[in-house]
Design an enzyme around this catalytic site. Structure first.
Site, PDB file in Angstrom:
ATOM      1  N   LYS A  79       1.614   7.945   0.348  1.00  0.00           N
ATOM      2  CA  LYS A  79       1.994   8.002   1.762  1.00  0.00           C
ATOM      3  C   LYS A  79       3.388   8.619   1.903  1.00  0.00           C
ATOM      4  CE  LYS A  79      -0.319   3.748   3.363  1.00  0.00           C
ATOM      5  NZ  LYS A  79      -1.211   4.371   4.338  1.00  0.00           N
ATOM      6  N   ARG A 135     -11.093  -0.574   1.863  1.00  0.00           N
ATOM      7  CA  ARG A 135     -12.562  -0.664   1.843  1.00  0.00           C
ATOM      8  C   ARG A 135     -13.102  -0.865   0.427  1.00  0.00           C
ATOM      9  NH1 ARG A 135     -12.970   4.880   4.986  1.00  0.00           N
ATOM     10  NH2 ARG A 135     -11.045   3.947   5.771  1.00  0.00           N
ATOM     11  N   ASP A 138       0.836  -1.202   0.000  1.00  0.00           N
ATOM     12  CA  ASP A 138       0.000   0.000   0.000  1.00  0.00           C
ATOM     13  C   ASP A 138       0.868   1.248   0.000  1.00  0.00           C
ATOM     14  OD1 ASP A 138      -1.945   1.908   0.236  1.00  0.00           O
ATOM     15  OD2 ASP A 138      -2.530   1.388   2.294  1.00  0.00           O
TER      16      ASP A 138
END
Ligand code: BES
Ligand code: MN
Ligand code: ZN
Length: 521
Positions: free
Chosen positions: A295, A369, A288
């Site tokens: 990030k 999600r 991720d």
């Protein structure tokens, strides 16, 4: 890159005469005694009697002189110099002696784990820890066995040459019991082996480097392990996902050169089971980066563990195949790599999910999600009575509950069952609410729902994840979302039966619950 397995067996030979490399005994602390007056304040736990006798009553005193306090996690090693057959004794701290009872299973599990970990370099180790001879005996034996196996775990890693100073992990664990021929005890050992093997698989997958475990590679590895266990496996590739309407998995996966997958693993009990059906869902983001909403680079490497939920669910299925509970279980494992690129999904995109709902993307870093919504909706279409989903979903979980306690959201009764199961196995979870105002904050101007709070307000961050996932669960299904952002991965020093890296949480909670559902619906 799989870690070695450890063998486990029962022995009823007198521990003083066991031909092993080291014997583990338990010591209790004696609270209330003054520091500086330590000698004699330790208490040997049961199981160590014959060894204490061989030392002519000087064992406690010697251990105290070596610094033993009996505190949990402490391991003090002692050369036996011929007093007993084994050359080394390791005294592991069990904390204060519980009044009128044997130590709690989690104390034993951690002690066994800490001892076997500290004894790396020895090949054969025997555990002579206190085991009750009453109704608590099976749970205690299970805990000692699991702890020993899990504490002895070591990831094989990627070093090109063996490290000269490195002590090899323990290969063989013997558990000292009153009767090694007891069938009930043998069944507990077999169960502990199945459970520990599943945890080992999940830790290996989590610890794997993300370039080695892209979604297709992860899917292949999971599929081959599941098929070898006799489970039914179906893998949807990127084309099947796109054509099948899995908009969330497709959107997240499209930014990476390595295409997404959805792995479906089914277990059907002989005779069909109780009629209740269990679905497991786990987040499998193999890396991720955050995607376009990238990030910060500090700590980004830990996002290789963003598939800990997927690893736990797939690994739990391997143990389900072995434990054969009387309930059908199907796992849904969506896998994708979240990368920024010219083909990546972007903030502002509107995605049509598998259940037809349209989602407005506001932050590509809320990717979990997106893939989970599709997988949950698919599980509901197939049909299930209980749906257990687990994911490293939000940093908000770590802020709220820390690195050891998972957050659980969903239908209240099932959340409470998850909490009880987690407590029983030493994987604590705590129920969290799904407030209506949090859902309101996720109303989108253009689509059915925003992926996060429409004003990007991070308040109740963990709850936003749960509220979003609820949109994909059908009415009649009892469900629980277990956020393991903290407990899925251990970046600190090893402790108890937790080694560095993947922890295997919540494999044991899932298995406990599945067995519970098989028994009582
Ligand atoms: N995988 C992360 C959550 C995470 C954070 C797991 C720390 C383990 C440790 C997740 O995909 C994520 O990025 N969440 C964001 C959500 C936000 C963009 C709405 C977060 O937690 O900041
Ligand atoms: Mn993210
Ligand atoms: Zn993530």
């Amino acid at each position: 890159m799989t870690s070695p397995t450890i063998s486990l067996s029962l022995v009823d030979t007198d521990p003083a005469e066991l031909a092993v490399d080291a014997i583990v005994i338990g010591v209790h602390s004696q609270p209330g005694e003054r520091v500086g007056d330590l000698v004699g304040t330790l208490l040997l736990a049961s199981g160590a009697e014959s060894i204490a006798a061989a030392f002519d009553g000087k064992l406690t005193e010697t251990l105290a002189l070596l610094g033993a306090t009996g505190g949990p996690g402490e391991v003090i090693k002692l050369a036996t110099l011929g007093t007993v057959t084994a050359p080394v004794i390791a005294a592991v701290g069990l904390g204060p002696e519980p009044t009128g009872a044997a130590p709690a299973p989690e104390i034993l599990r951690r002690a066994a784990g800490a001892a076997v970990r500290a004894l790396a370099g020895s090949t054969r180790v025997a555990l002579a820890l206190p085991l009750p001879d009453d109704a608590d005996a099976p749970a205690a034996l299970r805990a000692v066995s699991e702890g020993g196996l899990l504490g002895g775990y070591r990831f094989a890693g990627y070093k090109t040459r063996p490290q000269p100073a490195r002590r090899e992990p323990v290969a063989e664990v013997l558990v000292a019991v009153p009767d090694a021929g007891d069938a009930a005890a043998a069944a507990e050992v077999a169960r502990a082996q199945a459970v520990a093997n599943a945890v080992r698989f999940s830790r290996d997958w989590v610890n794997a480097a993300p370039n080695e475990l892209s979604p297709p590679a992860f899917a292949d590895s999971v599929a081959s392990a599941a098929r070898a266990a006799g489970l039914e496996v179906e893998v949807l590739d990127e084309v099947a996902l796109r054509e099948g309407g899995y908009g969330g998995i497709t959107a997240v996966g499209q930014g990476s050169q390595a295409p997404p997958r959805l792995v479906r693993i089914s277990y059907t009990p002989a005779g069909g089971g109780t009629g209740k059906r269990v679905a497991l869902v786990g987040k499998g983001i193999t890396f991720d980066s955050g995607g376009v909403s990238i990030k910060p680079s500090q700590g980004m490497w830990e996002m290789k563990a963003d598939m800990a939920g997927a690893a736990a669910v797939a690994a739990a299925m391997l143990a389900v195949a072995e434990l054969a509970p009387a309930v059908p279980v199907t796992a849904y494992v969506p896998m994708a790599e979240n990368m920024p690129s010219g083909t990546a999904y972007r903030p502002g995109d509107v995605i049509t999910m598998f259940n037809g709902k349209r989602v407005e993307v506001l932050n590509t870093d809320a990717e979990g999600r997106m893939i989970l919504g599709d997988a949950i909706a698919r599980a509901c279409v197939d049909g299930c009575d209980y749906l257990l989903e687990t994911s490293t979903l939000t940093g908000g979980q770590v802020v709220a509950l820390g690195k050891k306690v998972a957050g659980v959201m969903g239908t209240p009764e099932l959340c409470e069952r998850v909490r009880t199961a987690g407590e029983a196995v030493g994987e604590p979870t705590w129920p969290m609410p799904l407030p209506e105002d949090v859902r309101k904050g996720m109303d989108s101007e253009v689509a059915d729902i925003s992926q996060v709070n429409a004003g990007m307000d991070r308040a109740g961050h963990m709850l936003q994840g749960g509220v979003f996932l609820r949109e994909f669960v059908t009415e009649e299904v009892a469900w629980a979302h277990i956020d393991i952002a903290g407990p899925g991965y251990h970046s600190g020093e090893p402790t108890g039966y937790w080694t560095k890296g993947g922890t295997g949480v919540p494999v044991r909670t899932l298995l406990h619950l599945i067995e519970d559902i098989a028994r009582q619906g």
